[in-house]
Design a protein around this motif. Structure first.
Motif, short mmCIF file in Angstrom:
data_model
loop_
_atom_site.label_atom_id
_atom_site.label_comp_id
_atom_site.label_asym_id
_atom_site.label_seq_id
_atom_site.Cartn_x
_atom_site.Cartn_y
_atom_site.Cartn_z
N ARG A 154 -58.45 -1.33 4.21
CA ARG A 154 -58.94 -2.59 4.80
C ARG A 154 -60.19 -2.33 5.63
O ARG A 154 -61.15 -3.08 5.56
CB ARG A 154 -57.87 -3.24 5.65
N ALA A 155 -60.17 -1.27 6.42
CA ALA A 155 -61.34 -0.94 7.24
C ALA A 155 -62.53 -0.59 6.35
O ALA A 155 -63.65 -1.04 6.61
CB ALA A 155 -61.01 0.22 8.17
N LEU A 156 -62.28 0.19 5.30
CA LEU A 156 -63.36 0.53 4.37
C LEU A 156 -63.91 -0.72 3.70
O LEU A 156 -65.13 -0.87 3.56
CB LEU A 156 -62.84 1.51 3.32
N SER A 157 -63.04 -1.62 3.32
CA SER A 157 -63.45 -2.86 2.68
C SER A 157 -64.34 -3.70 3.61
O SER A 157 -65.38 -4.22 3.19
CB SER A 157 -62.21 -3.64 2.27
N LEU A 158 -63.94 -3.80 4.86
CA LEU A 158 -64.72 -4.58 5.82
C LEU A 158 -66.07 -3.93 6.10
O LEU A 158 -67.11 -4.60 6.11
CB LEU A 158 -63.94 -4.77 7.11
N ILE A 159 -66.08 -2.62 6.27
CA ILE A 159 -67.33 -1.91 6.56
C ILE A 159 -68.30 -2.01 5.38
O ILE A 159 -69.48 -2.31 5.56
CB ILE A 159 -67.04 -0.44 6.92
N LEU A 160 -67.81 -1.80 4.16
CA LEU A 160 -68.67 -1.88 2.99
C LEU A 160 -69.21 -3.29 2.77
O LEU A 160 -70.38 -3.47 2.41
CB LEU A 160 -67.93 -1.40 1.75
N SER A 161 -68.37 -4.29 2.98
CA SER A 161 -68.84 -5.66 2.77
C SER A 161 -69.87 -6.06 3.82
O SER A 161 -70.86 -6.72 3.50
CB SER A 161 -67.67 -6.64 2.75
N LEU A 162 -69.66 -5.66 5.06
CA LEU A 162 -70.65 -5.97 6.09
C LEU A 162 -71.95 -5.20 5.86
O LEU A 162 -73.05 -5.71 6.11
CB LEU A 162 -70.09 -5.69 7.47
N LEU A 163 -71.84 -3.97 5.36
CA LEU A 163 -73.03 -3.19 5.06
C LEU A 163 -73.83 -3.81 3.92
O LEU A 163 -75.06 -3.92 4.00
CB LEU A 163 -72.63 -1.75 4.71
N LEU A 164 -73.15 -4.24 2.86
CA LEU A 164 -73.87 -4.87 1.75
C LEU A 164 -74.45 -6.21 2.16
O LEU A 164 -75.56 -6.56 1.75
CB LEU A 164 -72.96 -5.02 0.54
N ALA A 165 -73.74 -6.97 2.99
CA ALA A 165 -74.30 -8.24 3.49
C ALA A 165 -75.52 -7.96 4.36
O ALA A 165 -76.51 -8.70 4.29
CB ALA A 165 -73.24 -9.00 4.28
N GLY A 166 -75.48 -6.91 5.15
CA GLY A 166 -76.65 -6.53 5.95
C GLY A 166 -77.82 -6.12 5.07
O GLY A 166 -78.98 -6.43 5.39
N CYS A 167 -77.54 -5.43 3.98
CA CYS A 167 -78.61 -5.06 3.04
C CYS A 167 -79.25 -6.31 2.44
O CYS A 167 -80.47 -6.36 2.26
CB CYS A 167 -78.07 -4.17 1.93
N LEU A 168 -78.43 -7.29 2.15
CA LEU A 168 -78.94 -8.55 1.60
C LEU A 168 -79.83 -9.27 2.61
O LEU A 168 -80.90 -9.77 2.26
CB LEU A 168 -77.79 -9.46 1.18
N PHE A 169 -79.42 -9.27 3.87
CA PHE A 169 -80.25 -9.92 4.89
C PHE A 169 -81.51 -9.11 5.20
O PHE A 169 -82.53 -9.66 5.56
CB PHE A 169 -79.45 -10.12 6.19
N TRP A 170 -81.43 -7.79 5.08
CA TRP A 170 -82.56 -6.93 5.40
C TRP A 170 -83.68 -7.10 4.38
O TRP A 170 -84.85 -7.20 4.76
CB TRP A 170 -82.11 -5.48 5.45
N ASP A 171 -83.34 -7.13 3.10
CA ASP A 171 -84.35 -7.23 2.06
C ASP A 171 -83.86 -8.16 0.94
O ASP A 171 -83.43 -7.70 -0.11
CB ASP A 171 -84.67 -5.85 1.50
#
Length: 97
Positions: free
Chosen positions: A18-35
């Motif tokens: 669950r923690a890995l899932s949340l971290i990866l999803s927030l990281l990919l969402a951040g990548c989307l917002f970044w570029d």
């Protein structure tokens, strides 16, 4: 089919996943917002369906990561965490490569 979905959902219903899932999803969402131009259909080599798949994976990762447990089998089938985790890993690899 119901038993397979419930078994797969039960196997991924662990705290570290669950923690890995949340971290990866927030990281990919951040990548989307970044570029966002890397994910746009007109300015990148990504197809539209790949963008939808990424958005589904982020939503599924957040749903799974915060601890929400769908009760009905159709929602468990729609938000299976294992395929979402794989898509999140591929999406993050694609962004940083």
């Amino acid at each position: 089919m119901r038993q397979l979905i419930r078994t797969q959902y039960r196997l991924t219903d662990k705290g570290p996943l669950r923690a890995l899932s949340l971290i990866l999803s927030l990281l990919l969402a951040g990548c989307l917002f970044w570029d966002p131009s890397r994910y746009a259909a007109q300015s990148s080599n990504m197809a539209v369906w790949q963008g939808f798949l990424g958005i589904w994976a982020v939503c599924t990762g957040v749903i799974h990561g915060v601890g929400f447990r769908p009760r009905q089998i159709r929602w468990q089938a729609l938000f299976l965490p294992l395929p979402a985790l794989l898509i999140l890993l591929v999406g993050i690899y694609w962004f940083y490569s």
